[in-house]
Design a protein around this motif. Structure first.
Motif, PDB file in Angstrom:
ATOM      1  N   PHE A 123       0.828  -1.210   0.000  1.00 20.19           N
ATOM      2  CA  PHE A 123       0.000   0.000   0.000  1.00 20.19           C
ATOM      3  C   PHE A 123       0.861   1.259   0.000  1.00 20.19           C
ATOM      4  O   PHE A 123       0.635   2.182  -0.793  1.00 20.19           O
ATOM      5  CB  PHE A 123      -0.928  -0.003   1.213  1.00 20.19           C
ATOM      6  CG  PHE A 123      -1.647   1.299   1.407  1.00 20.19           C
ATOM      7  CD1 PHE A 123      -2.738   1.629   0.623  1.00 20.19           C
ATOM      8  CD2 PHE A 123      -1.222   2.208   2.369  1.00 20.19           C
ATOM      9  CE1 PHE A 123      -3.399   2.842   0.790  1.00 20.19           C
ATOM     10  CE2 PHE A 123      -1.871   3.419   2.543  1.00 20.19           C
ATOM     11  CZ  PHE A 123      -2.967   3.731   1.751  1.00 20.19           C
ATOM     12  N   PHE A 124       1.856   1.314   0.883  1.00 18.56           N
ATOM     13  CA  PHE A 124       2.699   2.514   0.976  1.00 18.56           C
ATOM     14  C   PHE A 124       3.417   2.791  -0.346  1.00 18.56           C
ATOM     15  O   PHE A 124       3.513   3.942  -0.778  1.00 18.56           O
ATOM     16  CB  PHE A 124       3.723   2.354   2.100  1.00 18.56           C
ATOM     17  CG  PHE A 124       3.153   2.420   3.488  1.00 18.56           C
ATOM     18  CD1 PHE A 124       2.075   3.252   3.783  1.00 18.56           C
ATOM     19  CD2 PHE A 124       3.693   1.648   4.505  1.00 18.56           C
ATOM     20  CE1 PHE A 124       1.550   3.315   5.072  1.00 18.56           C
ATOM     21  CE2 PHE A 124       3.175   1.702   5.795  1.00 18.56           C
ATOM     22  CZ  PHE A 124       2.098   2.543   6.085  1.00 18.56           C
ATOM     23  N   PHE A 125       3.943   1.745  -0.973  1.00 18.56           N
ATOM     24  CA  PHE A 125       4.668   1.958  -2.227  1.00 18.56           C
ATOM     25  C   PHE A 125       3.724   2.377  -3.348  1.00 18.56           C
ATOM     26  O   PHE A 125       4.042   3.274  -4.143  1.00 18.56           O
ATOM     27  CB  PHE A 125       5.462   0.704  -2.612  1.00 18.56           C
ATOM     28  CG  PHE A 125       6.903   0.776  -2.227  1.00 18.56           C
ATOM     29  CD1 PHE A 125       7.826   1.442  -3.024  1.00 18.56           C
ATOM     30  CD2 PHE A 125       7.344   0.192  -1.057  1.00 18.56           C
ATOM     31  CE1 PHE A 125       9.152   1.528  -2.664  1.00 18.56           C
ATOM     32  CE2 PHE A 125       8.679   0.273  -0.679  1.00 18.56           C
ATOM     33  CZ  PHE A 125       9.588   0.936  -1.488  1.00 18.56           C
ATOM     34  N   ALA A 126       2.553   1.733  -3.441  1.00 19.64           N
ATOM     35  CA  ALA A 126       1.598   2.123  -4.482  1.00 19.64           C
ATOM     36  C   ALA A 126       1.178   3.577  -4.280  1.00 19.64           C
ATOM     37  O   ALA A 126       1.077   4.358  -5.242  1.00 19.64           O
ATOM     38  CB  ALA A 126       0.388   1.198  -4.445  1.00 19.64           C
ATOM     39  N   GLN A 127       0.935   3.948  -3.045  1.00 17.49           N
ATOM     40  CA  GLN A 127       0.559   5.318  -2.729  1.00 17.49           C
ATOM     41  C   GLN A 127       1.672   6.294  -3.117  1.00 17.49           C
ATOM     42  O   GLN A 127       1.415   7.372  -3.671  1.00 17.49           O
ATOM     43  CB  GLN A 127       0.258   5.417  -1.230  1.00 17.49           C
ATOM     44  CG  GLN A 127      -0.287   6.750  -0.771  1.00 17.49           C
ATOM     45  CD  GLN A 127      -0.590   6.730   0.727  1.00 17.49           C
ATOM     46  OE1 GLN A 127       0.268   6.394   1.534  1.00 17.49           O
ATOM     47  NE2 GLN A 127      -1.819   7.079   1.084  1.00 17.49           N
ATOM     48  N   ALA A 128       2.915   5.912  -2.863  1.00 20.82           N
ATOM     49  CA  ALA A 128       4.044   6.796  -3.124  1.00 20.82           C
ATOM     50  C   ALA A 128       4.313   7.001  -4.607  1.00 20.82           C
ATOM     51  O   ALA A 128       4.753   8.078  -5.022  1.00 20.82           O
ATOM     52  CB  ALA A 128       5.299   6.247  -2.438  1.00 20.82           C
ATOM     53  N   VAL A 129       4.066   5.973  -5.437  1.00 15.86           N
ATOM     54  CA  VAL A 129       4.349   6.113  -6.879  1.00 15.86           C
ATOM     55  C   VAL A 129       3.167   6.667  -7.655  1.00 15.86           C
ATOM     56  O   VAL A 129       3.318   7.054  -8.821  1.00 15.86           O
ATOM     57  CB  VAL A 129       4.781   4.768  -7.509  1.00 15.86           C
ATOM     58  CG1 VAL A 129       5.972   4.174  -6.768  1.00 15.86           C
ATOM     59  CG2 VAL A 129       3.629   3.768  -7.574  1.00 15.86           C
ATOM     60  N   ALA A 130       1.985   6.707  -7.043  1.00 13.42           N
ATOM     61  CA  ALA A 130       0.778   7.061  -7.793  1.00 13.42           C
ATOM     62  C   ALA A 130       0.868   8.433  -8.436  1.00 13.42           C
ATOM     63  O   ALA A 130       0.481   8.609  -9.604  1.00 13.42           O
ATOM     64  CB  ALA A 130      -0.440   6.980  -6.872  1.00 13.42           C
ATOM     65  N   GLN A 131       1.361   9.416  -7.717  1.00 12.76           N
ATOM     66  CA  GLN A 131       1.403  10.780  -8.273  1.00 12.76           C
ATOM     67  C   GLN A 131       2.253  10.851  -9.532  1.00 12.76           C
ATOM     68  O   GLN A 131       1.851  11.449 -10.538  1.00 12.76           O
ATOM     69  CB  GLN A 131       1.931  11.764  -7.225  1.00 12.76           C
ATOM     70  CG  GLN A 131       1.962  13.207  -7.717  1.00 12.76           C
ATOM     71  CD  GLN A 131       2.417  14.177  -6.634  1.00 12.76           C
ATOM     72  OE1 GLN A 131       2.731  13.789  -5.519  1.00 12.76           O
ATOM     73  NE2 GLN A 131       2.460  15.458  -6.974  1.00 12.76           N
ATOM     74  N   GLN A 132       3.436  10.233  -9.499  1.00 16.03           N
ATOM     75  CA  GLN A 132       4.312  10.257 -10.668  1.00 16.03           C
ATOM     76  C   GLN A 132       3.708   9.483 -11.832  1.00 16.03           C
ATOM     77  O   GLN A 132       3.740   9.939 -12.983  1.00 16.03           O
ATOM     78  CB  GLN A 132       5.684   9.682 -10.316  1.00 16.03           C
ATOM     79  CG  GLN A 132       6.674   9.658 -11.470  1.00 16.03           C
ATOM     80  CD  GLN A 132       7.001  11.049 -11.995  1.00 16.03           C
ATOM     81  OE1 GLN A 132       7.092  11.999 -11.227  1.00 16.03           O
ATOM     82  NE2 GLN A 132       7.161  11.172 -13.298  1.00 16.03           N
ATOM     83  N   MET A 133       3.130   8.318 -11.554  1.00 13.77           N
ATOM     84  CA  MET A 133       2.528   7.524 -12.627  1.00 13.77           C
ATOM     85  C   MET A 133       1.325   8.247 -13.234  1.00 13.77           C
ATOM     86  O   MET A 133       1.112   8.211 -14.457  1.00 13.77           O
ATOM     87  CB  MET A 133       2.133   6.149 -12.109  1.00 13.77           C
ATOM     88  CG  MET A 133       3.316   5.213 -11.865  1.00 13.77           C
ATOM     89  SD  MET A 133       2.772   3.536 -11.418  1.00 13.77           S
ATOM     90  CE  MET A 133       4.356   2.661 -11.424  1.00 13.77           C
TER      91      MET A 133
END
Length: 255
Positions: A123-133
């Motif tokens: 969850f933390f990693f998906a949340q962290a990359v979402a803005q850039q993706m």
């Protein structure tokens, strides 16, 4: 050398050994800029060394995936260095040295610690990359679960089976949330593979009869390899999988 991922930036968690190490190496071999993380510094060093032996480079960092702030800082470093994130592979997980015990013996800490690394980390990693993706209008998130998340765990560890099932639910939910930005979210569910010290101990604990029984339950009558799991991950990350999302691919030799 096929280089399907040239000019792409890939993050692989849990990359110190086993599946993560094979996945990181496979992406580097196909031209990606790979950023690999784990808490196991010695194992990360071996991952980097194996890549260097093949003339490849893998960036490695020590990151606790259950620490949301540490995850955000790592992702920010990757974006600052490469200005993009094309693929996230949430491979970090496992049983944290626990063994199967009766339900009434499980402490809250035993339960939560397995969820922290297997579910919170994804969850933390998906949340962290979402803005850039989202800014890129593209991205691939691939979670590594387990056959335990689709049935029962051979380990007998209640939290592990539950956490992997939760991760599969997270995969499906994020696929629908992020799809409008061209981001796919899929899941690879490996069968039993002798890929690290924990699975090796588990294999040995079965004895000859238990090992034979396990193999007899597999259609192909053999165990897989970390490279088999890496191949499935690379497929989901590839252009060939551009219209596939929210799916769970069992890579288990046939059940």
């Amino acid at each position: 050398m096929a280089e399907r991922f040239t000019n792409q930036t890939v993050i692989v968690t849990g990359a110190a050994h086993g599946f993560g190490q094979a996945i990181a190496h496979a992406f580097a071999w196909e031209g990606a800029a790979v950023w690999a993380c784990d808490l196991n510094a010695q194992g990360l060093g071996e991952t980097a060394r194996l890549a260097h032996h093949d003339g490849l480079t893998i960036q490695t960092r020590s990151v606790d995936v259950s620490d949301g702030a540490a995850v955000s800082a790592f992702v920010a470093e990757v974006v600052a260095a490469t200005n993009r994130i094309d693929v996230l592979v949430n491979n970090a997980g496992g049983v944290l040295g626990q063994v199967g015990r009766p339900l009434e013996e499980i402490s809250p800490l035993d339960w939560r610690s397995i969820f922290a690394v297997n579910v919170d980390g994804a969850f933390f990693f998906a949340q962290a990359v979402a803005q850039q993706m989202k800014a890129q209008q593209s991205g691939r998130i691939i979670n590594i679960s387990s056959g335990a998340g689709l049935g029962i765990s051979l380990t007998g560890i209640q939290a592990y089976a539950s956490a992997k099932a939760a991760q599969i639910g997270l995969t499906r939910q994020l696929a629908h949330e992020l799809g409008a930005w061209g981001i796919t979210v899929n899941n690879v569910a490996p069968g039993f593979v002798r890929s690290n010290p924990t699975t090796e101990r588990q294999w040995q604990s079965y004895g000859e009869e238990g090992q034979r029984k396990l193999l007899d339950g597999i259609a192909l009558k053999r165990l897989g390899t970390p490279e088999d799991i890496a191949a499935a991950v690379l497929f989901f990350a590839s252009e060939q999988a551009r219209w596939i999302t929210g799916q769970i691919l069992s890579v288990d030799g046939g059940k």
